[in-house]
Design a protein around this motif. Structure first.
Motif, PDB file in Angstrom:
ATOM      1  N   GLY A 140     -38.550 -84.330-113.863  1.00 17.38           N
ATOM      2  CA  GLY A 140     -39.716 -85.067-114.329  1.00 17.38           C
ATOM      3  C   GLY A 140     -40.540 -85.621-113.177  1.00 17.38           C
ATOM      4  O   GLY A 140     -41.774 -85.534-113.177  1.00 17.38           O
TER       5      GLY A 140
ATOM      6  N   VAL B  11     -34.443 -77.311-117.807  1.00 11.89           N
ATOM      7  CA  VAL B  11     -34.406 -78.542-118.610  1.00 11.89           C
ATOM      8  C   VAL B  11     -33.544 -78.329-119.847  1.00 11.89           C
ATOM      9  O   VAL B  11     -32.699 -79.164-120.185  1.00 11.89           O
ATOM     10  CB  VAL B  11     -35.836 -78.979-119.009  1.00 11.89           C
ATOM     11  CG1 VAL B  11     -35.783 -80.118-120.035  1.00 11.89           C
ATOM     12  CG2 VAL B  11     -36.630 -79.422-117.794  1.00 11.89           C
TER      13      VAL B  11
ATOM     14  N   ARG C  40     -39.667 -85.241-119.723  1.00 14.74           N
ATOM     15  CA  ARG C  40     -40.282 -84.483-118.638  1.00 14.74           C
ATOM     16  C   ARG C  40     -41.787 -84.417-118.816  1.00 14.74           C
ATOM     17  O   ARG C  40     -42.561 -84.576-117.864  1.00 14.74           O
ATOM     18  CB  ARG C  40     -39.714 -83.062-118.562  1.00 14.74           C
ATOM     19  CG  ARG C  40     -40.059 -82.360-117.243  1.00 14.74           C
ATOM     20  CD  ARG C  40     -40.146 -80.865-117.389  1.00 14.74           C
ATOM     21  NE  ARG C  40     -41.241 -80.443-118.234  1.00 14.74           N
ATOM     22  CZ  ARG C  40     -42.509 -80.364-117.833  1.00 14.74           C
ATOM     23  NH1 ARG C  40     -42.844 -80.702-116.597  1.00 14.74           N
ATOM     24  NH2 ARG C  40     -43.448 -79.968-118.665  1.00 14.74           N
TER      25      ARG C  40
END
Length: 401
Positions: free
Chosen positions: A18, A127, A143
């Protein structure tokens, strides 16, 4: 742990990704917030040219994502390709202040988007690999929120630097190089790829017909719905042009993206948390309604206050849809094909964005801003036709926890 809400239970790697996205977006948006005005005022480009440039740039990224996503599935590794993409984007940032003509800016934008294309699908697959079961909506929302924090910090920094440098575009573009390099360093040293599960199948050719068949009907329906949404949402460059037409001062034009991205950042994560508890299609429908409302406000509301309201509602629409669609992609396909799935998803939606941006530019040039946003509202309303089929396919089931 997986069933808990908020930030708890998310691995450090998702937070790191992120912040990688946030830093790169600070850099990119410092440039992007000023680029439409720089192209039209500094280099004499038309609104149609802006639409074509933006559409081609995003379509280039989308095409590249197909191959990088498939390559990450074939390798069984994601981080290296994601780091390569961020590194390429960082290295191309100095081209913007050095560009002597429109052709150079187009080339810089093109190469920068190639970097985005290389990193996009492997990063999203990473992710999904890192996220605990039942928490992918939260992970993608986090994110996306951090990414969007960068998207409004970038224009804020650009505003301050335009004041410091007396509206010197090139000096601002030089400063934008710094956060891009920091983003590249962070993914190299702060992100670790999870071990490959022992039972996960090896993929020999992710783009083979047999492998694509394993993606399934639910995945392709998600792609269809996302494409219809994208046709209704042309490049945010037209929000900046709308602000310029409304009389916003040159130095303050980046405030458009600041307002939009604050609304986006504040909603993406909470919407992701809520989506993990069910009701994904209802949230998408709400996001689509917000887009219709934003288009109508931008078309018919006069003055800077009407502009501000329309831009904020546009940002709310993004928060209700973008992270949620990514989570649906991740949950609809086998884990070993996530890179390919995200690559194809971004290819199809990228082509839709190219069409939407070119159509918007042509309408703007021929009929003006109002016709452009009215057409956007019409496309958005038509795209709602795909939601009932998606609701039936999902069947109201929650992701496995």
């Amino acid at each position: 742990m997986a069933g808990r809400g908020g930030w708890r239970g998310l691995p450090a790697g998702i937070w790191a990704l992120g912040f990688v996205s946030m830093l790169m977006d600070v850099s990119s948006e410092m440039i992007h917030a000023l680029l439409p005005a720089y192209l039209t005022l500094g280099l004499g480009a038309s609104a149609l040219a802006v639409g074509v440039i933006e559409g081609i740039a995003e379509a280039t990224a989308a095409i590249t994502k197909v191959f990088s996503g498939a390559l990450s599935d074939w390798l069984g590794r994601r981080k290296g390709l994601a780091a390569l993409g961020y590194g390429l984007a960082a290295l191309t940032k100095p081209v913007f202040p050095l560009a002597p003509s429109l052709g150079w800016v187009v080339a810089a934008r093109f190469v920068d988007r190639v970097g985005k294309g290389i990193r996009g699908a492997p990063r999203d697959a990473l992710v999904a690999d890192l996220a605990p079961d039942g928490r992918r909506g939260t992970a993608f929302g986090l994110r996306q929120s951090l990414d969007t924090v960068g998207a409004f910090l970038g224009p804020l920094v650009a505003i301050g630097l335009m004041w410091v440098f007396a509206n010197d575009f090139r000096s601002v573009f030089w400063v934008a190089v710094i956060p891009a390099l920091l983003s590249f360093a962070l993914i190299l040293f702060a992100v670790s790829e999870p071990p490959r599960p022992a039972g996960r199948r090896r993929v020999r050719n992710p783009l083979a017909r047999a492998e694509l068949g394993l993606l399934g009907g639910r995945y392709w329906l998600v792609v269809l719905v996302a494409s219809l949404f994208t046709l209704a949402r042309f490049s945010e460059a037209f929000l900046i042009l709308r602000a310029q037409e409304a009389g916003l001062a040159l130095m303050l034009l980046p405030l458009v993206l600041v307002a939009m991205n604050i609304a986006y950042a504040l909603t993406a994560w909470p919407v992701g948390v809520v989506s993990d508890r069910g009701g994904k299609v209802a949230l998408l429908a709400l996001g689509l309604g917000l887009l219709v409302l934003a288009d109508l406000v931008l078309a018919f509301a006069g003055g800077l206050w009407g502009l501000a309201l329309g831009v904020v509602i546009w940002g709310l629409h993004m928060g209700f849809t973008q992270g949620l669609l990514a989570a649906l992609v991740a949950e609809s396909v086998p884990a070993e094909l996530r890179g390919t799935a995200f690559g194809l998803y971004n290819l199809v939606t990228g082509v839709a964005l190219l069409l939407a941006s070119v159509i918007a530019g042509a309408l703007w040039q021929a009929y003006g801003a109002q016709a452009t946003f009215v057409a956007g509202a019409g496309f958005a309303s038509a795209s709602a036709l795909g939601l009932p089929a998606l609701a039936r396919r999902l069947g109201g089931a929650r992701p496995a926890a």
